[in-house]
Scaffold this active site. Structure first.
Site, PDB file in Angstrom:
ATOM      1  N   GLY A 120       0.817  -1.151  -0.154  1.00  9.00           N
ATOM      2  CA  GLY A 120       0.003   0.170  -0.156  1.00  9.00           C
ATOM      3  C   GLY A 120       0.972   1.136  -0.073  1.00  9.00           C
ATOM      4  N   ILE A 146      -8.175  -1.239  -7.233  1.00  6.12           N
ATOM      5  CA  ILE A 146      -8.032  -0.725  -8.700  1.00  6.12           C
ATOM      6  C   ILE A 146      -9.275  -0.007  -8.904  1.00  6.12           C
ATOM      7  CG2 ILE A 146      -7.215  -1.074 -10.758  1.00  6.12           C
ATOM      8  CD1 ILE A 146      -5.358  -1.607  -8.568  1.00  6.12           C
ATOM      9  N   TYR A 167      13.347  -1.326  -6.087  1.00  5.68           N
ATOM     10  CA  TYR A 167      12.495  -0.740  -6.900  1.00  5.68           C
ATOM     11  C   TYR A 167      12.951  -0.474  -8.425  1.00  5.68           C
ATOM     12  CZ  TYR A 167      15.867   3.004  -6.411  1.00  5.68           C
ATOM     13  OH  TYR A 167      16.918   4.004  -6.380  1.00  5.68           O
ATOM     14  N   GLY A 330     -30.043  16.347  13.350  1.00  4.20           N
ATOM     15  CA  GLY A 330     -30.602  14.986  13.371  1.00  4.20           C
ATOM     16  C   GLY A 330     -30.667  14.608  11.739  1.00  4.20           C
ATOM     17  N   GLU A 353      -4.013   7.237  -3.309  1.00  4.98           N
ATOM     18  CA  GLU A 353      -3.003   7.917  -4.017  1.00  4.98           C
ATOM     19  C   GLU A 353      -2.074   8.780  -2.881  1.00  4.98           C
ATOM     20  OE1 GLU A 353      -3.621  10.356  -7.680  1.00  4.98           O
ATOM     21  OE2 GLU A 353      -5.572   9.154  -7.867  1.00  4.98           O
TER      22      GLU A 353
END
Length: 370
Positions: A120, A146, A167, A330, A353
């Site tokens: 994540g 997605i 990476y 309410g 994002e």
């Protein structure tokens, strides 16, 4: 003029269906067709490729105005414009642009597949693998959360060609839904907010993708992902500004209609000050989003400003929407009135994002030169 047209379209075309779409958790296909017909799905795509030939700033205006009516509609055009189209225009080869951008401008919804069950905020801890096999890559793994996946015909999927490289092994692939063996869209999530927007898992089992569909360079997918998300964050800021504006508009209207102690509650100074404070915060968030978009269009550094805009606009949207519920009292706690939906929709701004904590980390790194 463009912003006014986007607002009119949102109010007239999207507005009548918001409650039903939220309740059913389904986005109307005929509305998406209208988005394409009016050019809202390819705002920056050049006219020669079927787009509107507009600016990034115009995309943010459209996202804001759509989200003012329905945040689900806002994120449909947000992902299309600021993530999928942007990534393809920046990193795609000329052949890829010719193959895919006309469809994305005409009738093909796009989706951006980076997140995974165990990846994540740590976006580069990808477990989806891409193995070379002649003139193809074979992808295996799962993607989660997605956006637009149910409707999408084209996916930008991130996978690693060599996990030992970290990476530097991540690569981006253009994966058409139709005609791609081993690719499937899985369960649609039942969410708190932006319920009409589809959020699904993707399942890749020996999914064969041609080498020609690599987006950018092999092993440079991390650069595609991060730099595209930096731009996408401005879109989320625009979305959250729209949510705040929509909630505030309803609160202003209701405060002038609701009477207590023999007069509208808007006549009480406490309510007036509350509304004035919320309007000021909303305006500040809007200007921050606009400034980040302006910098992006001017090709000036905008990393810090984009993170600031997303962070602040998400905070403001949640606060404004929450206090909108309180203005309604309410009634605001019931689904018969619009206040509660704005509150539910606002929560996602701090999460997707890049969470608010990730935005603060980005801002701090820029400030400290790290």
């Amino acid at each position: 003029m463009f912003q006014a047209a986007a607002r009119e379209f949102a109010e007239n075309e999207i507005g009548p269906h918001v409650t039903a779409m939220d309740g059913e958790g389904v986005f109307r296909h005929d509305l998406i067709e209208k988005f394409f017909a009016q050019g809202f799905m390819a705002i920056e795509v050049p006219e020669r490729l079927g787009g509107s030939g507009g600016s990034f700033f115009m995309s943010i205006l459209a996202i804001e105005e759509f989200s003012r009516v329905d945040a689900s509609a806002g994120v449909v055009i947000d992902v299309q414009n600021t993530l999928v189209n942007n990534a393809l225009m920046r990193w795609g080869t000329e052949e890829q642009k010719l193959n895919y951008l006309p469809g994305l401008a005409r009738d093909t919804v796009g989706a951006y597949a980076l997140s995974e069950p165990n990846s994540g905020s740590d976006a580069f801890a990808l477990e989806t693998r891409a193995r070379e096999d002649g003139d193809h890559f074979v992808l295996n793994g799962r993607k989660l959360w997605i956006t637009n996946a149910k409707e999408a015909g084209l996916f930008i999927v991130f996978a690693t060609v060599n996990r030992e490289l970290g990476y530097k092994g991540i690569t981006a692939f253009l994966v058409p839904r139709s005609g791609t063996p081993g690719f499937a869209v899985g369960k649609k999530e039942d969410k708190l907010g932006i319920r009409a927007s589809s959020t699904c898992e993707l399942i890749l089992e020996d999914c064969r993708v041609p080498r020609a569909n690599v987006l950018g360079d092999i092993g440079k997918g991390y650069k595609v992902a991060i730099e595209t998300l930096n731009e996408g964050r401005i879109g989320i800021a625009g979305q959250m500004v729209g949510v705040a504006e929509g909630a505030l508009a309803h609160a202003l209207r209701y405060a002038q209609e609701r009477k207590q102690f023999g007069k509208p509650i808007a006549d009480f100074q406490a309510v007036q000050f509350q509304l004035a404070r919320l309007a000021t915060e909303t305006e500040a968030a809007r200007l921050m989003a606009y400034n980040a978009a302006r910098l992006k269009d001017a090709r000036q550094p905008f990393l810090k400003e984009a993170a600031m805009a997303k962070y602040f606009a998400s905070e403001v949207a949640e606060r404004v929407a929450s206090e909108c519920v309180e203005v309604y009292g309410g009634y605001g706690f019931t689904k018969d009135y619009p206040a509660e939906k704005y509150l539910r929709d606002s929560k996602i701004g701090k999460i997707y994002e890049g969470t608010s904590f990730m935005q603060l980390q980005t801002i701090a790194k820029v400030l400290l030169g790290r």
